[in-house]
Scaffold this active site. Structure first.
Site, PDB file in Angstrom:
ATOM      1  N   HIS A 233       0.858  -1.192   0.000  1.00 40.54           N
ATOM      2  CA  HIS A 233       0.000   0.000   0.000  1.00 40.54           C
ATOM      3  C   HIS A 233       0.888   1.234   0.000  1.00 40.54           C
ATOM      4  CE1 HIS A 233      -3.049   2.931   1.305  1.00 40.54           C
ATOM      5  NE2 HIS A 233      -3.941   2.057   0.908  1.00 40.54           N
TER       6      HIS A 233
ATOM      7  N   ASP B 225      -7.734  -4.164  -0.508  1.00 36.22           N
ATOM      8  CA  ASP B 225      -8.273  -4.309  -1.858  1.00 36.22           C
ATOM      9  C   ASP B 225      -8.252  -5.764  -2.314  1.00 36.22           C
ATOM     10  OD1 ASP B 225      -8.738  -1.500  -2.359  1.00 36.22           O
ATOM     11  OD2 ASP B 225      -6.569  -1.273  -2.448  1.00 36.22           O
TER      12      ASP B 225
END
Length: 431
Positions: free
Chosen positions: A308, A366
């Site tokens: 991330h 995600d």
């Protein structure tokens, strides 16, 4: 944010300028450059604003090094594990966890605002059947200002409150209708006897021909997806909402701007990109090949859904999302779905590989949210609309906070101009 006794000195061409240093309740100190241009005649240069605080906020705090996400001071794992989405909505909007009476009233208010103005159904039918649901949501949310005139005056606190409730309540209806329209099924009206996430699933998957009963495990997983995506500090779409708001735009226009920004594949489309990668891998026996490609610096392939930009250690939302993914996959099974089988095996192999551990490339929110939504039966085109639905309360909370800031100014970034200097116009026959 409070002043400190510290300051920084900037020297330009022999002249010195003292810049105050502000101290937040959490995070690094902030160098105050608000008067720099007026005093020294220079701007700062920060593409992407990655080192610039654009506002003062009390809503959400992220510590990317520690892997920490706080809403009003509460850790996201506690909220996702012990709370539910509408309670988190109340927290983000009003600053504190509600009492039982406050929560009941809030839930009842949201529930009774889920229906759309009947004429708005005509908007959906104006789109092509193959229109992307995000295109539909952007248009329909922006058009709400044409139907709800009694909640567009941003100077009226009551109207701001009504607009906030309407957007939170109606966004699931809009998203579900966009989905139904794209697959050619009739719209399903919201039901007041269902909770927020169950109502959304019912509007997406029920049909008039037969009864549909929402599985509580799926409803809980959906609620966690909503909760874990509710707000994420000053990201691109939130900053877009704030920038639009700074001009005095009505709330529906501001949220529509946020939806449009979220549509970008580098932002809200990450979980869709993850599922597309899993489809590219195709089968479990090809996973080692793609892991090797991900390690090869000369290969452009990257494992989507791992690592991330903000979190330099692990995504604190991912642990909770993984629990939901395991529950959903156990309920629905992965035997007959090769994509979900690839996801499960890829997760195991990547977590066991020292290369990914050393680089702190762990599965993020995600990765797991895409797996859950795929298992539930949502097409990838609906992943970002569901993200927009979830993030609406964060956008609204940031919008309300900005409007209440006495120091708010219209956003006006500067630039580093490298174009032509002053030139005289020449007549066409002389060029």
């Amino acid at each position: 944010m409070a002043d400190t006794d510290k300051s920084a000195t900037l020297t330009i061409d022999g002249a010195s300028y003292d810049l105050p240093i502000l101290s937040p309740t959490a995070g690094p100190d902030v160098l105050d450059i608000r008067k720099l241009y007026g005093q020294a005649g220079v701007f700062t240069y920060d593409p992407g604003f990655t080192s610039t605080a654009s506002c003062e906020s009390t809503i959400t705090f992220i510590d990317g090094v520690k892997g920490e996400l706080l809403h009003r001071g509460y850790p996201i794992d506690q909220l996702a594990g012990k709370s539910h989405y509408l309670e988190v909505c109340f927290l983000l909007l009003y600053g504190n966890l509600p009492t039982a009476a406050e929560l009941e009233k809030f839930e009842d208010t949201v529930t009774r605002h889920t229906m759309l103005h009947e004429q708005m159904y005509n908007f959906f039918r104006g789109f092509r059947r193959d229109a992307h649901p995000m295109a539909i949501m952007t248009g329909v949310v922006g058009a709400m200002s044409a139907f709800y005139h009694d909640s567009t005056d941003i100077t009226d606190p009551h109207q701001r409150e009504v607009a906030s409730i309407r957007l939170i309540a109606k966004m699931p209806t809009i998203a579900a209708m966009a989905y139904k329209y794209s697959i050619g099924q009739p719209f399903v009206y919201p039901r007041n006897d269902l909770d927020y996430s169950s109502n959304f699933l019912n509007m997406c998957f029920s049909v008039p021909a037969e009864d549909y009963v929402v599985n509580p495990i799926l409803a809980r997983a959906m609620d966690r997806i909503f909760t874990l995506h509710a707000d994420h500090e000053q990201n691109a779409s939130t900053s877009t909402v704030r920038l639009a708001s700074s001009s005095g735009a009505n709330p529906f226009a501001c949220i529509a701007a946020g939806i449009a920004c979220l549509w970008g594949p580098a932002h809200g489309g990450a979980n869709q990109a993850c599922l597309e990668m899993l489809k590219e891998i195709g089968s479990v026996d090809r996973i080692p090949e793609f892991i090797a490609r991900a390690k090869d610096k000369n290969d452009p392939f990257r494992l989507m859904g791992f690592g991330h930009r903000v979190y330099k250690n692990f995504d604190p939302r991912a642990t909770v999302m993984k629990q939901s993914a395991d529950e959903v996959l156990e309920l629905l099974g992965v035997e007959n779905n090769p994509i979900l089988a690839v996801a499960k095996e890829l997760e195991q192999q990547a977590l066991a590989d020292p290369y990914f551990a050393e680089k702190k490339l762990f599965p993020n929110v995600d990765f797991y949210s895409g797996v859950i939504l795929e298992a539930m039966g949502f097409p990838t085109s609906m992943f970002t609309p569901i993200f927009a639905l979830s993030r609406t309360v964060g956008w609204i909370s940031q919008w309300k906070e900005q409007l209440g800031d006495p120091g708010m100014k219209i956003g006006r970034p500067r630039q580093l101009y490298n174009g032509e200097s002053l030139r005289d116009y020449s007549d066409i026959e002389n060029r």
